[in-house]
Design a protein around this motif. Structure first.
Motif, PDB file in Angstrom:
ATOM      1  N   ARG A  75       8.921  -0.697 -14.233  1.00 58.82           N
ATOM      2  CA  ARG A  75       9.724  -0.402 -15.418  1.00 58.82           C
ATOM      3  C   ARG A  75      10.283   1.013 -15.367  1.00 58.82           C
ATOM      4  NH1 ARG A  75       7.293  -3.225 -20.785  1.00 58.82           N
ATOM      5  NH2 ARG A  75       6.951  -5.301 -19.918  1.00 58.82           N
ATOM      6  N   GLN A  76       9.589   1.884 -14.642  1.00 55.68           N
ATOM      7  CA  GLN A  76      10.035   3.270 -14.540  1.00 55.68           C
ATOM      8  C   GLN A  76      11.047   3.476 -13.410  1.00 55.68           C
ATOM      9  OE1 GLN A  76       6.594   2.468 -14.779  1.00 55.68           O
ATOM     10  NE2 GLN A  76       6.859   2.721 -16.991  1.00 55.68           N
ATOM     11  N   GLY A  77      11.384   2.406 -12.704  1.00 58.34           N
ATOM     12  CA  GLY A  77      12.333   2.508 -11.611  1.00 58.34           C
ATOM     13  C   GLY A  77      11.701   2.176 -10.272  1.00 58.34           C
ATOM     14  N   HIS A  78      12.407   2.503  -9.184  1.00 60.79           N
ATOM     15  CA  HIS A  78      11.925   2.211  -7.843  1.00 60.79           C
ATOM     16  C   HIS A  78      11.080   3.371  -7.333  1.00 60.79           C
ATOM     17  CE1 HIS A  78      15.634  -0.584  -7.219  1.00 60.79           C
ATOM     18  NE2 HIS A  78      14.897  -0.912  -8.251  1.00 60.79           N
ATOM     19  N   ARG A 131       7.938  -8.037  -6.929  1.00 56.24           N
ATOM     20  CA  ARG A 131       8.590  -6.753  -7.183  1.00 56.24           C
ATOM     21  C   ARG A 131       8.465  -5.797  -5.997  1.00 56.24           C
ATOM     22  NH1 ARG A 131       6.324  -5.833 -13.364  1.00 56.24           N
ATOM     23  NH2 ARG A 131       7.583  -7.445 -14.364  1.00 56.24           N
ATOM     24  N   MET A 132       7.920  -6.289  -4.893  1.00 51.47           N
ATOM     25  CA  MET A 132       7.716  -5.462  -3.703  1.00 51.47           C
ATOM     26  C   MET A 132       8.797  -5.755  -2.659  1.00 51.47           C
ATOM     27  SD  MET A 132       3.580  -6.059  -3.458  1.00 51.47           S
ATOM     28  CE  MET A 132       3.473  -5.374  -1.804  1.00 51.47           C
ATOM     29  N   GLN A 133       9.227  -4.721  -1.951  1.00 50.67           N
ATOM     30  CA  GLN A 133      10.218  -4.874  -0.889  1.00 50.67           C
ATOM     31  C   GLN A 133       9.925  -3.882   0.241  1.00 50.67           C
ATOM     32  OE1 GLN A 133      13.967  -4.559  -3.269  1.00 50.67           O
ATOM     33  NE2 GLN A 133      14.547  -6.395  -2.164  1.00 50.67           N
ATOM     34  N   GLU A 134      10.500  -4.202   1.403  1.00 51.92           N
ATOM     35  CA  GLU A 134      10.453  -3.310   2.572  1.00 51.92           C
ATOM     36  C   GLU A 134       9.026  -2.894   2.921  1.00 51.92           C
ATOM     37  OE1 GLU A 134      13.290  -0.126   2.400  1.00 51.92           O
ATOM     38  OE2 GLU A 134      14.745  -1.344   1.283  1.00 51.92           O
TER      39      GLU A 134
END
Length: 302
Positions: free
Chosen positions: A158-161, A195-198
């Protein structure tokens, strides 16, 4: 194929070597009989190889084809339904061939069982409401958890990446989402896998990281507050399938909740609407009420 050869296929393990003498003693036959059985299995394509020398023996390749199951008709039908159900779980670990698995298994069944499955398919389905996975990460996470390796990934909160480095404890699937509890410094945090990437697996290893089962059975050491909830009859039925509130008894739920988990608990309770009431503590009541009031403000202009 006789029962002894099937038992040999199940016994042979890529992690261990067996001598012909050991196998002969186990099955109470001659060494020559065991050697003949092993030769027959090799001719059938079983990936068996021999290591010669004083410490030699028989071993199978790690990525071998496992022997077929011997199932009753009811067991075969149940297994097929389980495979079809798992096809609906997104991002299932080691699921690259999953979409073909049911049909491949189906093709090996007798014709009468295939006909029965064809009819059964008209009377059953599995409805799944799940998150859309940006990347298939569960296999990599599970492997890192088993090896106790640190991972790095970009997390969409919610606070960004933000870039995160943690030691994964494992993964579990709940109500359409994969969750990953992971240790970061001296705390265990929970991440939604969608919500996870890379994701990158790092070199750091920490043997002290618990298994998922150990973590689930771990007694909460953070300072906690007793929470008492009163469910309606319908709410109690809903809570029965909820990991957090499934221990409800007589429409009442009691449990210890860490203070920092109150916001999460309040959001969870909002999903029950009028089917649950917070009896205590007052602070959790106020958090639920505050969230409801903020929701209502969106409609004040109507």
């Amino acid at each position: 194929m006789n029962h002894r050869k099937l038992a040999l296929m199940r016994l042979m393990d890529s992690r261990k070597k067996f001598t012909a003498r050991e196998l002969a003693e186990r099955f109470q036959v001659s060494i020559r009989t065991i050697q003949r059985d092993l030769n027959d299995l090799q001719e059938l394509g079983f990936p068996l190889y021999t290591e010669v020398g004083v410490n030699g023996g028989y071993r199978v390749l790690p990525n071998r084809i496992l022997p077929p199951l011997q199932l009753t008709q009811h067991e075969a039908l149940g297994l097929f339904m389980m495979i079809e159900y798992l096809e609906n779980v997104p991002d299932f670990p080691y699921g690259s061939i999953r979409e073909h698995l049911a049909e491949e298994y189906y093709s090996t069944l007798p014709q009468d069982v295939q006909d029965l499955i064809t009819r059964m398919r008209q009377h059953i389905t599995f409805l799944q409401h799940h998150a859309v996975q940006a990347e298939a990460l569960t296999t990599e996470i599970l492997g890192a958890a088993v090896d106790k390796r640190e991972i790095e990934f970009i997390y969409h909160s919610r606070q960004g990446h933000k870039t995160v480095q943690v030691f994964p404890i494992g993964i579990y699937y709940d109500h359409g989402y994969w969750y990953m509890p992971a240790r970061r410094k001296d705390r265990v945090l929970l991440y939604r896998v969608d919500r996870m990437q890379e994701l990158v697996i790092l070199d750091s290893i920490d043997e002290s990281v618990p298994t998922l089962q150990e973590w689930l059975n771990f007694k909460e050491e953070r300072e906690s507050v007793e929470v008492v909830l009163q469910f309606t009859d319908f709410g109690a039925r809903l809570a029965g399938s909820d990991v957090l509130f499934k221990s409800v008894e007589g429409n009442e739920w009691r449990g210890l909740v860490p203070h920092e988990e109150f916001p999460f608990t309040a959001r969870k309770l909002l999903s029950y609407g009028p089917e649950v009431k917070v009896i205590k503590p007052l602070e959790l009541q106020q958090q639920v009420r505050g969230m409801l009031e903020r929701s209502l403000k969106q409609y004040n202009t109507l």
